[in-house]
Design a protein around this motif. Structure first.
Motif, mmCIF file in Angstrom:
data_model
loop_
_atom_site.group_PDB
_atom_site.id
_atom_site.type_symbol
_atom_site.label_atom_id
_atom_site.label_comp_id
_atom_site.label_asym_id
_atom_site.label_seq_id
_atom_site.Cartn_x
_atom_site.Cartn_y
_atom_site.Cartn_z
ATOM 1 N N ASN A 162 -7.029 12.436 10.457
ATOM 2 C CA ASN A 162 -8.338 12.690 9.858
ATOM 3 C C ASN A 162 -8.293 12.479 8.348
ATOM 4 O OD1 ASN A 162 -11.140 13.729 10.184
ATOM 5 N ND2 ASN A 162 -10.375 15.380 8.882
ATOM 6 N N ASP A 163 -7.222 12.921 7.722
ATOM 7 C CA ASP A 163 -7.057 12.721 6.279
ATOM 8 C C ASP A 163 -6.925 11.234 5.949
ATOM 9 O OD1 ASP A 163 -7.167 15.443 5.915
ATOM 10 O OD2 ASP A 163 -4.989 15.711 5.743
ATOM 11 N N GLU A 164 -6.206 10.504 6.803
ATOM 12 C CA GLU A 164 -6.049 9.064 6.595
ATOM 13 C C GLU A 164 -7.395 8.354 6.699
ATOM 14 O OE1 GLU A 164 -3.634 5.224 8.512
ATOM 15 O OE2 GLU A 164 -3.279 7.249 9.271
ATOM 16 N N LEU A 165 -8.188 8.754 7.666
ATOM 17 C CA LEU A 165 -9.505 8.134 7.846
ATOM 18 C C LEU A 165 -10.423 8.463 6.671
ATOM 19 C CD1 LEU A 165 -11.181 6.413 9.752
ATOM 20 C CD2 LEU A 165 -11.849 8.493 10.968
ATOM 21 N N ARG A 166 -10.352 9.680 6.168
ATOM 22 C CA ARG A 166 -11.157 10.056 5.013
ATOM 23 C C ARG A 166 -10.754 9.242 3.781
ATOM 24 N NH1 ARG A 166 -9.828 15.074 4.606
ATOM 25 N NH2 ARG A 166 -11.499 15.929 5.894
ATOM 26 N N SER A 167 -9.460 8.996 3.639
ATOM 27 C CA SER A 167 -8.973 8.197 2.510
ATOM 28 C C SER A 167 -9.510 6.769 2.576
ATOM 29 C CB SER A 167 -7.443 8.194 2.507
ATOM 30 O OG SER A 167 -6.936 7.378 1.482
ATOM 31 N N ILE A 168 -9.534 6.192 3.764
ATOM 32 C CA ILE A 168 -10.085 4.843 3.937
ATOM 33 C C ILE A 168 -11.556 4.833 3.573
ATOM 34 C CG2 ILE A 168 -10.614 3.040 5.630
ATOM 35 C CD1 ILE A 168 -8.086 3.934 7.152
ATOM 36 N N GLU A 169 -12.278 5.845 4.014
ATOM 37 C CA GLU A 169 -13.707 5.926 3.702
ATOM 38 C C GLU A 169 -13.931 6.035 2.191
ATOM 39 O OE1 GLU A 169 -17.557 8.542 5.167
ATOM 40 O OE2 GLU A 169 -15.654 9.560 4.778
ATOM 41 N N ASN A 170 -13.114 6.823 1.512
ATOM 42 C CA ASN A 170 -13.253 6.972 0.059
ATOM 43 C C ASN A 170 -12.997 5.657 -0.663
ATOM 44 O OD1 ASN A 170 -13.861 9.692 0.317
ATOM 45 N ND2 ASN A 170 -11.757 10.365 -0.012
ATOM 46 N N CYS A 206 -17.002 4.835 12.135
ATOM 47 C CA CYS A 206 -15.610 5.204 12.415
ATOM 48 C C CYS A 206 -15.343 6.644 11.981
ATOM 49 C CB CYS A 206 -14.651 4.257 11.692
ATOM 50 S SG CYS A 206 -14.594 2.576 12.332
ATOM 51 N N ARG A 207 -15.834 6.977 10.811
ATOM 52 C CA ARG A 207 -15.663 8.337 10.298
ATOM 53 C C ARG A 207 -16.330 9.354 11.228
ATOM 54 N NH1 ARG A 207 -12.943 12.025 8.778
ATOM 55 N NH2 ARG A 207 -13.643 13.498 7.224
#
Length: 208
Positions: free
Chosen positions: A145-153, A193-194
């Motif tokens: 989840n943290d990895e996906l949030r980083s991609i979104e940022n 995706c998020r």
């Protein structure tokens, strides 16, 4: 007609079908990235159509299993929400490809590949998150989840760069319009995706 295996089993068919949907969504984003990073950049829609059909088949089977199954491994509402979120990823990728086919002659000097690469990366993380649902372990899911949030940022940061390019005054009005529209489709696909990741993460939170 109910089967004893469905009624009293573990409901693994739902995990199988959700994973199939997630893989199909990832395949559509990978097809998009491959199309946009190619030298000729000629739209080839067969890969998108195939991925969309696989996702649609899995989605329909999920709906039918929800009707037929007496027991589900996770809440029915969560299965429906995740299936819907995965469907939207695929839909956005195909939407981009369809419109790109119509406008490619106006976009020869626009490089969409870096953003498409981020979308593919985000969809890949979603596949991992969906596969984690069988285990219901919070630690690995939180890391994903943290990895996906980083991609979104990072995608949000790239969007700001895009707007600087749009309003630089160096583009023709049609190019400005198309550039904004296509990048917003990519941004929305990453958002989808998020959303799928949030649903998967919330499932683990509720069941761990």
């Amino acid at each position: 007609m109910f089967s004893l295996q469905t009624m009293f089993g573990q409901g693994n068919q739902f995990y199988d079908l959700l994973e199939q949907s997630a893989v199909a969504a990832h395949d559509s984003t990978r097809a998009l990235h491959e199309m946009l990073k190619g030298d000729q950049r000629e739209p080839a829609l067969d890969a998108f159509k195939l991925a969309r059909q696989r996702e649609r088949d899995a989605s329909e089977k999920i709906s039918q299993e929800l009707v037929d199954s007496f027991i589900t491994p996770i809440e029915r509402e969560d299965i429906e929400a995740l299936s819907s979120a995965l469907h939207k990823i695929n839909k956005q990728a195909e939407k981009f490809a369809d419109r790109y086919t119509l406008a490619v002659q106006h976009l020869e000097h626009i490089d969409f590949a870096p953003r498409a690469a981020m979308l593919e990366q985000a969809a890949s993380v979603v596949v991992k998150m969906v596969k984690q649902l069988r285990k219901i372990k919070l630690g690995p899911m939180k890391a994903l989840n943290d990895e996906l949030r980083s991609i979104e940022n990072e995608a949000d940061r790239l969007m700001l760069e895009l707007y600087r390019e749009i309003y630089s005054g160096d583009l023709e009005p049609l190019q400005m319009f198309l550039l904004k529209e296509f990048f917003e489709i990519l941004e929305k696909a990453i958002d989808r995706c998020r959303e799928a990741g949030v649903v998967a993460y919330d499932i683990v939170l509720k069941n761990s």
